[in-house]
Design an enzyme around this catalytic site. Structure first.
Site, PDB file in Angstrom:
ATOM      1  NE  ARG A   1       5.489  -8.879  17.461  1.00  0.00           N
ATOM      2  CZ  ARG A   1       5.726  -9.832  16.362  1.00  0.00           C
ATOM      3  NH1 ARG A   1       5.390 -10.968  16.677  1.00  0.00           N
ATOM      4  NH2 ARG A   1       5.822  -9.635  15.050  1.00  0.00           N
TER       5      ARG A   1
ATOM      6  CG  ASP B   1      -8.141   0.374   3.195  1.00  0.00           C
ATOM      7  OD1 ASP B   1      -8.740  -0.494   2.843  1.00  0.00           O
ATOM      8  OD2 ASP B   1      -6.910   0.199   3.064  1.00  0.00           O
TER       9      ASP B   1
ATOM     10  CB  VAL C   1      -8.768  -5.231  11.072  1.00  0.00           C
ATOM     11  CG1 VAL C   1      -8.516  -5.108   9.559  1.00  0.00           C
ATOM     12  CG2 VAL C   1      -8.748  -3.764  11.754  1.00  0.00           C
TER      13      VAL C   1
ATOM     14  CE  LYS D   1      -4.344  -2.030   1.955  1.00  0.00           C
ATOM     15  NZ  LYS D   1      -5.134  -1.957   2.980  1.00  0.00           N
TER      16      LYS D   1
ATOM     17  CE  LYS E   1       5.534  -2.244  11.685  1.00  0.00           C
ATOM     18  NZ  LYS E   1       5.159  -3.783  11.493  1.00  0.00           N
TER      19      LYS E   1
HETATM   20  P1  ATR Z   1       3.088  -4.879   8.368  1.00  0.00           P
HETATM   21  O1  ATR Z   1       3.573  -4.888   9.802  1.00  0.00           O
HETATM   22  O2  ATR Z   1       3.970  -5.518   7.441  1.00  0.00           O
HETATM   23  O3  ATR Z   1       2.413  -3.477   8.024  1.00  0.00           O
HETATM   24  P2  ATR Z   1       0.666  -5.895   9.025  1.00  0.00           P
HETATM   25  O4  ATR Z   1      -0.074  -7.209   8.781  1.00  0.00           O
HETATM   26  O5  ATR Z   1       0.042  -4.911   8.452  1.00  0.00           O
HETATM   27  O6  ATR Z   1       1.973  -6.197   8.305  1.00  0.00           O
HETATM   28  O7  ATR Z   1       0.639  -5.718  10.524  1.00  0.00           O
HETATM   29  C1  ATR Z   1       0.957  -6.822  11.247  1.00  0.00           C
HETATM   30  C2  ATR Z   1       0.575  -6.217  12.846  1.00  0.00           C
HETATM   31  O8  ATR Z   1       0.408  -7.334  13.846  1.00  0.00           O
HETATM   32  C3  ATR Z   1       1.935  -5.372  13.202  1.00  0.00           C
HETATM   33  O9  ATR Z   1       1.318  -4.553  14.238  1.00  0.00           O
HETATM   34  C4  ATR Z   1       2.561  -6.647  14.019  1.00  0.00           C
HETATM   35  O10 ATR Z   1       3.379  -6.290  15.035  1.00  0.00           O
HETATM   36  P3  ATR Z   1       4.973  -5.865  14.885  1.00  0.00           P
HETATM   37  O11 ATR Z   1       4.957  -4.450  14.207  1.00  0.00           O
HETATM   38  O12 ATR Z   1       5.655  -6.080  16.065  1.00  0.00           O
HETATM   39  O13 ATR Z   1       5.551  -6.822  13.713  1.00  0.00           O
HETATM   40  C5  ATR Z   1       1.448  -7.664  14.460  1.00  0.00           C
HETATM   41  N1  ATR Z   1       1.659  -8.777  15.012  1.00  0.00           N
HETATM   42  C6  ATR Z   1       1.968  -9.633  13.992  1.00  0.00           C
HETATM   43  N2  ATR Z   1       2.131 -11.150  14.922  1.00  0.00           N
HETATM   44  C7  ATR Z   1       1.969 -10.765  16.355  1.00  0.00           C
HETATM   45  C8  ATR Z   1       2.630 -11.331  17.328  1.00  0.00           C
HETATM   46  N3  ATR Z   1       2.643 -12.761  17.583  1.00  0.00           N
HETATM   47  N4  ATR Z   1       2.415 -10.580  18.620  1.00  0.00           N
HETATM   48  C9  ATR Z   1       2.013  -9.558  18.529  1.00  0.00           C
HETATM   49  N5  ATR Z   1       1.883  -8.506  17.332  1.00  0.00           N
HETATM   50  C10 ATR Z   1       1.723  -9.326  16.191  1.00  0.00           C
END
Ligand code: ATR
Length: 264
Positions: free
Chosen positions: A150, A101, A208, A65, A154
């Site tokens: 986490r 969105d 979501v 995106k 970010k």
């Molecule tokens: P992207 O981070 O590439 O934009 P996304 O699918 O839009 O991908 O976002 C995934 C979200 O889920 C993120 O906020 C991610 O946290 P991180 O930034 O720490 O990676 C969160 N996420 C995914 N797996 C997770 C887990 N096991 N525990 C906590 N948060 C998780």
């Protein structure tokens, strides 16, 4: 025959073709909509095919995106502010990036019997969809928005786009009226390790994710006595806005379309 696509990686899970082809048929349009998995280095040449009008337009999903932006001529105000494009349209020689969105989320919330105005909102996650949700929440006049992710950095980075955000450490749960799961936790029925007190009642739990239709997060919210809502309406409304942009026609958003998405 006009060709539309949704691009992303992975893309198998996407319901966009189902929804768009349903409306295309219903409106007797000479068009077809397909999904295509791209690698990052294929984005530029794919988008140039829209410029050459070999492809009529496309939707963009995770993780592209933001990555499509350098290849576009113009952004809508919303796409610019969120640095997120989910719909690309060709207009008089120009490629324009939109973000539908935002409207999708706004319409989904307005559809609920819940007044979000002046409420305290807690967002879990800081991924691709979060800027759109924050933009929509600001439009709807919420009282405060706190992000917990986490990877804290970010969440902190999102403050560069929106200066009214608060950031909390992952695992901390400040008081809230609305809690939004914008992480991918739950897509595969993972348990979210957040401890809610029994006083968390009559709030809104929003996820979501819409497949599964009730994540463990929503199940937990429901059990405690809260209103719950998944991301299905947001998805359908973002699609209907994209459809309007491309075809200049209002598609029918009714129970048929929601049934199309009932997968579990
Ligand atoms: P992207 O981070 O590439 O934009 P996304 O699918 O839009 O991908 O976002 C995934 C979200 O889920 C993120 O906020 C991610 O946290 P991180 O930034 O720490 O990676 C969160 N996420 C995914 N797996 C997770 C887990 N096991 N525990 C906590 N948060 C998780």
């Amino acid at each position: 025959m006009k060709k539309y696509f949704v691009i992303g990686n992975p893309i198998d899970h996407s319901f966009s073709p189902k929804v768009h082809n349903f409306w295309i048929k219903q409106n007797n349009l000479k068009a077809i909509y397909e999904k295509i998995k791209l690698e990052e280095n294929e984005i530029q040449s794919f988008i140039s095919e829209i410029k050459e009008q070999k492809i009529a337009g496309c939707n963009v999903t995770v993780p592209f995106k933001k990555k499509v932006i350098p290849f576009l001529d113009q952004l809508s105000l919303e796409a610019e502010k969120t640095q997120s494009v989910n719909t690309i349209v060709y207009d008089n020689g120009n490629l324009i990036g939109h973000n539908t969105d935002i409207v999708g989320f706004e319409k989904a919330i307005k559809n609920l019997n819940f007044n979000i105005n002046l409420k305290r909102v807690l967002i879990l996650g800081a991924g691709g969809v979060v800027p759109s949700i924050v933009f929509a929440l600001n439009n709807m006049g919420v009282k405060e928005i706190t992000i917990t992710n986490r990877t804290k950095e970010k969440a902190e980075n999102l403050k560069k786009l929106f200066d009214n955000l608060k950031v909390e450490d992952w695992g901390n749960l400040p008081d809230f009226d609305v809690i939004i799961n914008a992480t991918s936790l739950g897509l595969n029925n993972e348990i979210m390790n957040l401890e809610f007190s029994n006083e968390v009642k009559n709030k809104l739990f929003y996820d979501v994710i819409y497949n599964p239709s009730e994540t463990n997060f929503l199940k937990k919210g429901k059990k405690l006595g809260n209103m719950i809502e998944n991301g299905k309406k947001m998805f359908v409304y973002q699609a209907s806005e994209a459809f309007k942009i491309w075809h200049k026609k209002e598609p029918n958003v009714n129970s048929d379309i929601f049934k199309l998405l009932d997968n579990d």
